[in-house]
Design a protein around this motif. Structure first.
Motif, PDB file in Angstrom:
ATOM      1  N   THR A  34      -3.803   4.753   0.484  1.00  0.00           N
ATOM      2  CA  THR A  34      -4.550   3.711  -0.204  1.00  0.00           C
ATOM      3  C   THR A  34      -5.894   3.456   0.470  1.00  0.00           C
ATOM      4  OG1 THR A  34      -2.463   2.649  -0.819  1.00  0.00           O
ATOM      5  CG2 THR A  34      -4.471   1.327  -1.024  1.00  0.00           C
ATOM      6  N   HIS A  35      -6.960   3.483  -0.328  1.00  0.00           N
ATOM      7  CA  HIS A  35      -8.298   3.143   0.164  1.00  0.00           C
ATOM      8  C   HIS A  35      -8.538   1.658  -0.063  1.00  0.00           C
ATOM      9  CE1 HIS A  35     -10.252   7.332   0.390  1.00  0.00           C
ATOM     10  NE2 HIS A  35      -8.949   7.521   0.165  1.00  0.00           N
ATOM     11  N   LEU A  36      -9.170   1.021   0.901  1.00  0.00           N
ATOM     12  CA  LEU A  36      -9.432  -0.419   0.806  1.00  0.00           C
ATOM     13  C   LEU A  36     -10.865  -0.705   1.257  1.00  0.00           C
ATOM     14  CD1 LEU A  36      -6.011  -1.465   2.330  1.00  0.00           C
ATOM     15  CD2 LEU A  36      -6.725  -1.945  -0.017  1.00  0.00           C
ATOM     16  N   PRO A  37     -11.855  -0.241   0.494  1.00  0.00           N
ATOM     17  CA  PRO A  37     -13.247  -0.370   0.919  1.00  0.00           C
ATOM     18  C   PRO A  37     -13.749  -1.805   1.019  1.00  0.00           C
ATOM     19  CG  PRO A  37     -13.113   0.403  -1.352  1.00  0.00           C
ATOM     20  CD  PRO A  37     -11.723   0.460  -0.799  1.00  0.00           C
ATOM     21  N   GLY A  38     -13.019  -2.739   0.412  1.00  0.00           N
ATOM     22  CA  GLY A  38     -13.458  -4.130   0.476  1.00  0.00           C
ATOM     23  C   GLY A  38     -12.952  -4.896   1.686  1.00  0.00           C
ATOM     24  N   ARG A  39     -12.077  -4.280   2.478  1.00  0.00           N
ATOM     25  CA  ARG A  39     -11.509  -4.978   3.621  1.00  0.00           C
ATOM     26  C   ARG A  39     -12.464  -4.960   4.809  1.00  0.00           C
ATOM     27  NH1 ARG A  39      -6.355  -7.366   3.173  1.00  0.00           N
ATOM     28  NH2 ARG A  39      -5.578  -6.795   1.106  1.00  0.00           N
TER      29      ARG A  39
ATOM     30  N   TYR B 188       0.832  -1.207   0.000  1.00  0.00           N
ATOM     31  CA  TYR B 188       0.000   0.000   0.000  1.00  0.00           C
ATOM     32  C   TYR B 188       0.871   1.264   0.000  1.00  0.00           C
ATOM     33  CZ  TYR B 188      -2.859  -3.818   1.768  1.00  0.00           C
ATOM     34  OH  TYR B 188      -3.461  -5.034   1.930  1.00  0.00           O
ATOM     35  N   GLN B 189       0.214   2.422   0.038  1.00  0.00           N
ATOM     36  CA  GLN B 189       0.908   3.700   0.062  1.00  0.00           C
ATOM     37  C   GLN B 189       0.352   4.572   1.182  1.00  0.00           C
ATOM     38  OE1 GLN B 189       3.462   4.797  -2.102  1.00  0.00           O
ATOM     39  NE2 GLN B 189       3.484   2.696  -2.901  1.00  0.00           N
TER      40      GLN B 189
ATOM     41  N   GLN C  25      -3.688   8.276   7.491  1.00  0.00           N
ATOM     42  CA  GLN C  25      -3.589   6.863   7.816  1.00  0.00           C
ATOM     43  C   GLN C  25      -4.245   6.022   6.727  1.00  0.00           C
ATOM     44  OE1 GLN C  25      -5.209   6.491  11.849  1.00  0.00           O
ATOM     45  NE2 GLN C  25      -4.050   8.317  12.441  1.00  0.00           N
ATOM     46  N   LEU C  26      -3.757   4.822   6.578  1.00  0.00           N
ATOM     47  CA  LEU C  26      -4.243   3.892   5.559  1.00  0.00           C
ATOM     48  C   LEU C  26      -5.769   3.811   5.587  1.00  0.00           C
ATOM     49  CD1 LEU C  26      -3.193   1.797   3.451  1.00  0.00           C
ATOM     50  CD2 LEU C  26      -3.424   0.075   5.244  1.00  0.00           C
TER      51      LEU C  26
END
Length: 304
Positions: free
Chosen positions: A77-82, A21-22, A70-71
């Motif tokens: 990085t966005h992680l809407p599926g987590r 991630y970034q 923050q992540l």
């Protein structure tokens, strides 16, 4: 990476890799100035750096300032599926460690943690990192059980009918309704930000959460006062006696982080000093900016 020069400030923006991630960051001032960098850790969880942008003024006084998202939100990085099992305290502790290392400041830095960020930096500091020079814990409860206990007190003091509306939607699972959203208003106006209208920086962070509430919903819940996420039983009281650096504790007189929730920091951290902002709620840096800068500079200049 982009670099821009302001009036007397040099601003560097970019991202650093964090695993696959970034993490987005911004440095205001010169990291090689000789003073430790002030690393600003925002709240939420799942908010962004925007509402804390005015802390960059510290760079005008010789202390470089590092903001980051923050992540899961903002420029990171966005992680809407987590799912909720992904968003853990250890994840955000690891991200902070990674940022310090990537920016090459892990051997000389000060942490400023606001709200959820205050708990995060307290846990980090309790691990006794060698490069940590000082700690500021702002508007943060020492635990979410304490927070929830005090939310009941504050909610009971809201105008007639407001809490009843909130409770009805919470029981029905309809906290995404417009009526619930509108009923949140009196609480936020009393205990989160007392300025009218809300400052643009705070609005920016508020709408970032609204646009991608993945982290906030998973770890916190649908509102500041209805914590049903993974943090609901978590706190840092157990590790506070292990913090060795000089610590400044900040809160507002009208803060949702009430004195009951903040007091453990002042009582359990060996070298802690507690400063209360009489005309503020949860955002003294915006509600009383001049006094906030004065208090911060006093802490920084006095060798913390």
């Amino acid at each position: 990476m982009t670099v821009a020069a302001g009036s007397q400030r040099t601003v560097t923006k970019g991202t650093v890799p964090f695993g696959e991630y970034q993490t987005w960051y911004r440095v205001t001032g010169d990291l090689s100035s000789g003073n430790p960098a002030v690393v600003v850790v925002h709240g939420g969880p799942g908010s962004t750096h925007d509402y804390l942008q005015n802390m960059a003024v510290l760079a005008d006084h010789g202390w470089p300032v590092v903001h980051y998202d923050q992540l899961g939100n903002g420029g990171s990085t966005h992680l809407p599926g987590r799912g909720a099992d992904f968003w853990t305290v250890d994840l955000f502790l690891a991200e902070l460690d990674n940022l310090l290392t990537r920016l090459d400041i892990a051997d000389d830095y000060i942490l400023f943690g606001q709200s959820w960020g205050g708990l995060l930096v307290a846990r980090h500091a309790s691990l006794k990192p060698a490069g940590l020079r000082g700690l500021v814990i702002a508007n943060a409860p020492a635990s979410y059980p304490l927070w929830l206990q005090e939310m009941e007190v504050l909610r009971a003091q809201l105008p007639p009918g407001v809490n009843e509306t909130l409770l009805r939607h919470e029981a029905a699972g309809t906290t995404d309704s417009e009526e619930y959203y509108e009923a949140m208003g009196p609480f936020y106006d009393r205990h989160v930000c007392r300025l009218k209208p809300w400052p643009r920086d705070y609005q920016a962070s508020f709408y970032e959460v609204y646009n991608d509430p993945t982290v906030y919903f998973a770890m916190n819940g649908p509102s500041e006062f209805h914590v049903i996420g993974t943090l609901r039983d978590w706190g840092v009281e157990d590790c506070l006696p292990d913090i060795e650096v000089p610590t400044l504790v900040l809160s507002g007189r009208h803060d949702e982080a009430t004195p009951v929730t903040v007091r453990p920091y002042a009582e359990l951290i060996p070298r802690a000093r507690w400063e209360i902002f009489e005309d503020s709620s949860h955002l003294p840096h915006l509600e009383e900016p001049e006094r906030f800068v004065e208090v911060m500079l006093g802490y920084l200049r006095q060798g913390r």
